[in-house]
Scaffold this motif. Structure first.
Motif, PDB file in Angstrom:
ATOM      1  N   PHE A  67      10.920   1.190  18.389  1.00 36.50           N
ATOM      2  CA  PHE A  67      11.301   2.465  19.004  1.00 36.50           C
ATOM      3  C   PHE A  67      12.679   2.805  18.467  1.00 36.50           C
ATOM      4  CE2 PHE A  67      12.920   5.347  22.188  1.00 36.50           C
ATOM      5  CZ  PHE A  67      11.811   6.130  22.473  1.00 36.50           C
ATOM      6  N   VAL A  68      12.770   3.864  17.682  1.00 36.21           N
ATOM      7  CA  VAL A  68      14.021   4.221  17.021  1.00 36.21           C
ATOM      8  C   VAL A  68      14.566   5.519  17.595  1.00 36.21           C
ATOM      9  CG1 VAL A  68      13.411   3.000  14.914  1.00 36.21           C
ATOM     10  CG2 VAL A  68      12.760   5.396  15.174  1.00 36.21           C
ATOM     11  N   ILE A 109      12.840  11.998  20.921  1.00 38.42           N
ATOM     12  CA  ILE A 109      12.380  13.366  21.146  1.00 38.42           C
ATOM     13  C   ILE A 109      10.938  13.402  21.645  1.00 38.42           C
ATOM     14  CG2 ILE A 109      13.951  14.248  19.376  1.00 38.42           C
ATOM     15  CD1 ILE A 109      11.611  14.605  17.530  1.00 38.42           C
ATOM     16  N   LYS A 110      10.264  12.254  21.660  1.00 38.10           N
ATOM     17  CA  LYS A 110       8.886  12.205  22.139  1.00 38.10           C
ATOM     18  C   LYS A 110       8.788  12.005  23.650  1.00 38.10           C
ATOM     19  CE  LYS A 110       7.261  10.014  17.848  1.00 38.10           C
ATOM     20  NZ  LYS A 110       6.557   8.825  17.288  1.00 38.10           N
ATOM     21  N   ILE A 111       9.901  11.614  24.295  1.00 38.35           N
ATOM     22  CA  ILE A 111       9.814  11.336  25.725  1.00 38.35           C
ATOM     23  C   ILE A 111       9.977  12.616  26.536  1.00 38.35           C
ATOM     24  CG2 ILE A 111      10.714   9.014  25.345  1.00 38.35           C
ATOM     25  CD1 ILE A 111      13.339   9.849  26.530  1.00 38.35           C
ATOM     26  N   GLN A 112       9.578  12.550  27.790  1.00 40.16           N
ATOM     27  CA  GLN A 112       9.634  13.730  28.654  1.00 40.16           C
ATOM     28  C   GLN A 112      11.082  14.182  28.852  1.00 40.16           C
ATOM     29  OE1 GLN A 112       7.105  15.440  29.813  1.00 40.16           O
ATOM     30  NE2 GLN A 112       5.534  14.054  28.978  1.00 40.16           N
ATOM     31  N   PRO A 113      11.307  15.506  29.037  1.00 41.87           N
ATOM     32  CA  PRO A 113      12.675  16.022  29.200  1.00 41.87           C
ATOM     33  C   PRO A 113      13.449  15.353  30.326  1.00 41.87           C
ATOM     34  CG  PRO A 113      11.142  17.828  28.823  1.00 41.87           C
ATOM     35  CD  PRO A 113      10.308  16.589  28.971  1.00 41.87           C
ATOM     36  N   LEU A 173       8.137   5.303  28.115  1.00 40.69           N
ATOM     37  CA  LEU A 173       8.224   5.587  26.692  1.00 40.69           C
ATOM     38  C   LEU A 173       6.837   5.868  26.123  1.00 40.69           C
ATOM     39  CD1 LEU A 173      10.768   2.884  25.440  1.00 40.69           C
ATOM     40  CD2 LEU A 173      11.223   5.242  26.138  1.00 40.69           C
ATOM     41  N   PRO A 174       6.738   6.732  25.124  1.00 39.91           N
ATOM     42  CA  PRO A 174       5.441   7.003  24.488  1.00 39.91           C
ATOM     43  C   PRO A 174       5.085   5.876  23.528  1.00 39.91           C
ATOM     44  CG  PRO A 174       7.126   8.227  23.355  1.00 39.91           C
ATOM     45  CD  PRO A 174       7.821   7.511  24.508  1.00 39.91           C
TER      46      PRO A 174
END
Length: 340
Positions: A241-242, A247-251, A330-331
């Motif tokens: 996870f970098v 930017i893939k996680i929920q706001p 996390l996605p």
């Protein structure tokens, strides 16, 4: 277990451990006859290994047997235990000598057992203790290190912890048979499983290391590993996870991460980020906070790439810590879908 993993585990075994597997495969009658040809010191080492071995997977047995030049692909797994060692020794030693050897070995194994348990991940140990009766748990907690107890107790719940502490205070000396049963269960059900998870733990550690590497160094390392362990490398990359993955996680989760970042690491991390990544962060913030952050980044001027990398690494560590505690989710890092 694949062939590579079984080969590697077999190679990690000591000489006495490999010999112990051989004797267990031979059985009591043939094993006893062979053991009579050994020196007393060799018998002691092999007996110690048998007593502490626990369950051994069939694939590892097969790999060890190849080293002995035998074909036993259909043999299946084996289980080493104190009783298995006793059966082998009784074939050629007097009963009192058998008891003497095993008592000596069990005494030393016990010390290692409680030390090994104390070093286990507290979540793994707590998962096992939840299934046990409180009196058994109290015995275990009274023998592992205080630091380990302090980590495990909170995971067992307040009500149960009170009862466990009370039982520890009131505990009387237990029969040797009861202690031995607890020890055997721990070796088989806890330490054996911990050993099986060694590869997963090593991979988890490499994920953390690779996350911290400079991009150019990681690319160079990946090229070398791609030739030697492509499957393992692919598995590690999928778990990595970098910074750009944030930017893939929920706001709402992203907002929690930004609030937890210390000092000026947030503007520093974004100052060196790719434009689309930086814009994603800024667009997820309230207008006033966004304007203040933009002003901070402008005031910084040129920044060093290693400082940017350190700041971005801290943000990743914050996200991983929040995910581990259950505060955010996390996605999957191999999911290509991006949050708009």
């Amino acid at each position: 277990m694949n062939q590579f993993a079984s080969f590697r585990r077999a190679k990690r075994l000591t000489g006495p451990e490999k010999s112990a597997i051989l004797f267990l495969c031979l059985g009591e009658e043939r094993g006893s006859a062979l053991m009579q040809q050994l020196e007393t010191s060799e018998i002691s080492k092999i007996t110690r290994a048998i007593s502490a071995m626990g369950e051994v997977q069939a694939e590892v047995v097969e790999e060890v047997m190849r080293e002995f030049g035998q074909k036993i692909s259909g043999y299946g797994g084996i289980t080493g235990s104190v009783e298995a060692a006793r059966g082998l020794l009784k074939g050629f030693l007097p009963e009192d000598r058998v008891d003497e050897i095993l008592q000596e070995i069990e005494g030393s194994n016990t010390g290692d057992l409680w030390k090994d348990l104390s070093l286990l991940d507290e979540k793994m140990l707590a998962d096992h203790l939840r299934k046990e009766h409180n009196q058994t748990v109290a015995v275990i907690l009274s023998k592992i290190s205080p630091d380990a107890v302090a980590k495990v107790l909170p995971l067992l719940g307040d009500d149960r912890s009170v009862d466990l502490v009370q039982r520890m205070v009131d505990m009387e000396e237990l029969p040797t048979e009861a202690i031995r049963a607890i020890e055997d269960s721990l070796r088989h059900d806890v330490l054996a499983k911990a050993g099986h998870n060694a590869e997963a733990e090593a991979e988890k550690q490499l994920v953390k290391v690779f996350n911290k590497l400079d991009g150019k160094l990681f690319d160079a390392l990946s090229r070398g590993l791609e030739e030697k362990i492509p499957e393992k490398l692919r598995s590690i990359k999928q778990k990595m996870f970098v910074f750009d993955d944030l930017i893939k996680i929920q706001p709402s989760a992203l907002a929690k991460v930004m609030r937890e970042v210390t000092g000026n690491n947030l503007p520093l991390a974004l100052r060196g980020a790719e434009k689309d990544v930086r814009e994603h962060f800024l667009n997820s913030m309230p207008a006033r906070s966004r304007d203040m952050l933009v002003d901070e980044m402008k005031a910084m001027g040129p920044v060093k790439s290693r400082d940017v990398k350190a700041a971005q690494s801290e943000m990743v560590e914050v996200a991983l810590r929040l995910a581990e505690s259950g505060d955010i989710e996390l996605p999957d890092t191999d999911d290509e879908d991006m949050i708009e």
